[in-house]
Design a protein around this motif. Structure first.
Motif, short mmCIF file in Angstrom:
data_model
loop_
_atom_site.label_atom_id
_atom_site.label_comp_id
_atom_site.label_asym_id
_atom_site.label_seq_id
_atom_site.Cartn_x
_atom_site.Cartn_y
_atom_site.Cartn_z
N UNK A 133 5.19 21.41 -2.88
CA UNK A 133 5.23 20.15 -3.61
C UNK A 133 3.92 19.84 -4.29
N UNK A 134 2.93 20.72 -4.10
CA UNK A 134 1.61 20.50 -4.69
C UNK A 134 1.64 20.76 -6.20
N UNK A 135 0.53 20.47 -6.86
CA UNK A 135 0.45 20.58 -8.32
C UNK A 135 0.51 22.03 -8.78
N UNK A 136 0.85 22.21 -10.04
CA UNK A 136 0.92 23.54 -10.65
C UNK A 136 -0.41 24.26 -10.54
N UNK A 137 -1.51 23.54 -10.79
CA UNK A 137 -2.84 24.15 -10.79
C UNK A 137 -3.18 24.70 -9.41
N UNK A 138 -2.98 23.89 -8.39
CA UNK A 138 -3.31 24.31 -7.02
C UNK A 138 -2.38 25.44 -6.57
N UNK A 139 -1.10 25.31 -6.87
CA UNK A 139 -0.12 26.32 -6.46
C UNK A 139 -0.44 27.68 -7.08
N UNK A 193 0.86 -1.19 0.00
CA UNK A 193 0.00 0.00 0.00
C UNK A 193 0.89 1.23 0.00
N UNK A 194 0.62 2.17 -0.92
CA UNK A 194 1.34 3.45 -0.94
C UNK A 194 0.32 4.57 -0.94
N UNK A 195 0.69 5.68 -0.30
CA UNK A 195 -0.19 6.84 -0.26
C UNK A 195 0.68 8.09 -0.28
N UNK A 196 0.31 9.04 -1.15
CA UNK A 196 1.12 10.24 -1.23
C UNK A 196 0.81 11.07 -2.45
N UNK A 197 1.83 11.74 -2.98
CA UNK A 197 1.66 12.67 -4.10
C UNK A 197 1.51 11.93 -5.42
N UNK A 198 1.08 12.66 -6.44
CA UNK A 198 0.95 12.09 -7.79
C UNK A 198 2.30 11.57 -8.26
N UNK A 199 3.34 12.39 -8.04
CA UNK A 199 4.68 12.01 -8.47
C UNK A 199 5.12 10.69 -7.83
#
Length: 696
Positions: free
Chosen positions: A542-548, A466-472
């Protein structure tokens, strides 16, 4: 508790507790009890008179009922609060000061002149010895001037002059010692921590329990990014431990089976099971006090410059004394010059200014670990913000859980919370809180949890990874995929939320939509910081371009950078510093630690990761970003005060020297005015820097 009202006006009460004697412990217990009550705005307790002054809002009857219910036996106060309030120390120094004044006045009135002369001669030995010791070590310090002034006065049988000089020096030493100890104690107390909850290892499982329930002999698990809560030995595991809070070392040290670890240090990498040896908070406090007193980080550059100038001026003062005697042949005029020096005032006023500013910062819920960091905040022209938990609210919430497999939302949220509860990040806390609000109770069902800084976490449940985290992390590093039938759902995920991706066995299982709104005060704070002279305001996330882009636009940033790694934040700050900028970094997470270390002044949010708070130079409350404005004004005020003190000390003492050479001032008068001005500047430096209009 019985009491009587001595005086009252609307919103303020002065009461006297019906007891004959109030100990320091009782006074601190009552004060803590009052300060914890919601209607109480501020409170003071005077143990000598058994009085309490309470400023409150709301109903008078509510306050009276709170006082009636109070009992020393039932009031719950953390032991650390009672051990380190400083009340006893303040009383002791107050008593010493009053005793000195009474003895001085009494000796002048009742002790015969010959006896006073003998006593003055005996007291002068200590100052003469200090001066000779400095000369023996080939150091031309203020002790040499003090010894010369007192020695010449005694030799000329001007015992009243020598006595006055020693009395004023004694008052100055006492004042400096009290201010230093009080400031250090206040700072150390604010740097100390109370242990709320820890992971107790019991029967092979980790159980979250209150810190106060831990006893010596228990085993606690400390995951990466967390503070070690108690002194103890490593019973299992291996980790790199940051001990900067205790030793000042910047590099983490490796700790394995059998090594001893200390409360307040931070696990940077790995995890440890610690066999608890000591649960008292006093050892942590004492170590912090020692670290503060020994560390050169306490001194600002301006403070160091002032001390260096003070030492360098000593030979010139001695030279001026000799020259005056050679030119005038008048020993009285020469002695008048000797009675005046710059170094005494400089060495007293500058440290007091810095320590008082640090104390004042603590009053505004800010912990400053050294004077040079306030100076850096004052000089800064660039400030870099993290986004999540810093510019956005410290308590984001889960808006939706979107399944991408056959499992239900509750089951997926349960798995996510089970993993996330081990790590100190605002989004992790949001997931855990969402599970709690939905009544989801889970047992530890996973194997060892691994945290990848700025990416996510991974573990195994049974045989499933199981992994959980950012898109990258999930899609690029872990190469997870999306089932074709869920592609349309994935493309239509709401853009207004931040997203946590969870995959099981390399297939996307759920997307947790996190509502992470901008702090309401953020745009106003950014505008105010720009008005305070910060001309480059940057957001890195570290968030996405859209959100940033959306957050940066609403906050009013000059620049923003999205999808950045921790080392990229630190590299940006280093580039700015190489370009001649003074840079502040504001963050709250484990991934902000490298940037906090690289900046001229790293500022951590108090509700963030413990490692960020330990590494940061300054910690501010999580409640309001407006404290950044107060911090900037406090730093600027400190710089102005130090410069003003320097100009006053040089101008005033130069005037005294010329008046002495001209014969206008006698040695006793010169000594009095010099020492009186030194005390004045010291007391003035203890005053708060900010008035009510400057406080935010």
């Amino acid at each position: 508790m019985k009491f009587r009202i001595l005086h009252e006006i609307r919103g303020r009460l002065r009461v006297r507790m019906e007891q004959r004697y109030m100990s320091f412990r009782q006074a601190d217990t009552l004060l803590y009890y009052l300060e914890q009550q919601e209607p109480v705005l501020s409170a003071r307790v005077m143990e000598r008179t058994c009085d309490a002054v309470i400023v409150y809002r709301g109903s008078r009857e509510t306050i009276l009922e709170l006082l009636r219910r109070f009992s020393y036996e039932t009031a719950s106060v953390p032991e650390q609060v009672l051990e380190h309030t400083g009340r006893k120390m303040n009383a002791e120094f107050q008593e010493k000061l009053i005793t000195k004044l009474i003895l001085r006045a009494g000796s002048r009135l009742f002790v015969p002149a010959p006896a006073r002369a003998v006593w003055t001669g005996a007291k002068s030995v200590r100052y003469l010895a200090k001066g000779l010791k400095s000369l023996w070590k080939r150091r031309m310090e203020v002790a040499v001037l003090d010894a010369a002034a007192i020695g010449v006065s005694v030799a000329r049988k001007e015992m009243n002059t020598a006595s006055s000089v020693m009395f004023l020096l004694g008052i100055g030493e006492l004042l400096e010692e009290w201010t230093h100890k009080k400031s250090v104690a206040d700072l150390a107390k604010s740097m100390s921590f109370s242990v709320n909850q820890v992971w107790l290892v019991k029967e092979g499982k980790e159980v979250l329990v209150p810190g106060k329930s831990i006893r010596p002999g228990d085993r606690v698990m400390v995951h990466m990014g967390n503070v070690i809560p108690f002194d103890g030995e490593v019973a299992d595991g291996e980790a790199m431990v940051n001990q900067a809070s205790l030793t000042g070392e910047t590099e983490p040290v490796r700790r394995t089976l059998g090594n001893y670890v200390y409360a307040g240090t931070v696990v940077e990498e790995g995890e440890l099971t610690v066999l608890v040896r000591e649960t008292s908070g006093s050892t942590k406090f004492e170590k912090i006090v020692q670290m503060i007193e020994d560390s050169e980080r306490m001194k600002s550059a301006m403070e160091n410059r002032a001390e260096n100038i003070a030492d360098h001026l000593v030979p010139y003062t001695l030279g001026a004394t000799v020259l005056t005697y050679l030119l005038t042949g008048n020993a009285t005029k020469a002695l008048s010059v000797l009675m005046v020096d710059f170094s005494c005032a400089l060495k007293l006023a500058m440290p007091i200014s810095v320590l008082s500013a640090m104390r004042e910062a603590a009053l505004h819920h800010m912990t400053v670990k050294g004077g040079k960091y306030l100076e850096a905040v004052a000089a800064a022209d660039t400030i870099v913000f993290d986004k999540t938990g810093t510019l956005t609210k410290a308590q984001p919430s889960v808006a939706r859980v979107v399944p991408f497999c056959g499992r239900k939302e509750r089951e997926l949220l349960c798995v996510a919370a089970c993993l996330e509860e081990h790590f100190p990040h605002s989004m992790a806390k949001a997931v855990v809180q969402a599970a709690r609000e939905r009544g989801i109770v889970h047992e530890e069902m996973h194997s060892r949890v691994e945290y990848v800084v700025a990416h996510g976490i991974s573990s195994y449940i049974n045989s499933s990874r199981v992994v959980i985290g950012s898109y990258h992390f999930v899609f690029e590093d872990e190469k997870c995929t999306i089932r074709p039938e869920y592609r349309e759902l994935f493309d239509s995920l709401p853009e207004e939320y931040s997203h946590l991706y969870m995959a099981i066995d390399h297939e996307l299982a759920a997307v947790i939509c996190i509502e992470d709104p901008l702090r309401p005060e953020a745009p106003a704070v950014i505008r105010a910081l720009r008005e305070e002279g910060l001309n480059k305001i940057v957001m890195m996330t570290g968030d996405s371009e859209r959100t940033a882009a959306a957050v940066a636009r609403r906050a009013g940033m000059d620049e923003y950078y999205a999808e950045v790694l921790p080392e990229e934040k630190a590299a940006y700050i280093k580039r700015e510093k190489e370009a001649g900028k003074t840079v502040i970094m504001v963050g709250d997470g484990i991934n902000d630690s490298p940037a906090l270390s690289a900046s001229d002044a790293g500022i951590a949010i108090s509700d963030g990761a413990e490692i960020a708070r330990e590494i940061a130079d300054i910690t501010i409350s999580a409640d309001q970003l407006t404290e950044l404005i107060t911090l900037r004004r406090l730093g600027s005020g400190l710089v102005r005060r130090i410069r003003r003190n320097y100009r006053f000390i040089v101008a005033f003492n130069t005037s005294l020297i010329f008046l002495g050479i001209a014969g206008v001032l006698q040695p006793a008068a010169a000594a009095f005015l010099h020492n009186a001005s030194t005390l004045f500047i010291g007391l003035e430096s203890m005053r708060n820097l900010l008035d009510k209009k400057q406080k935010i």
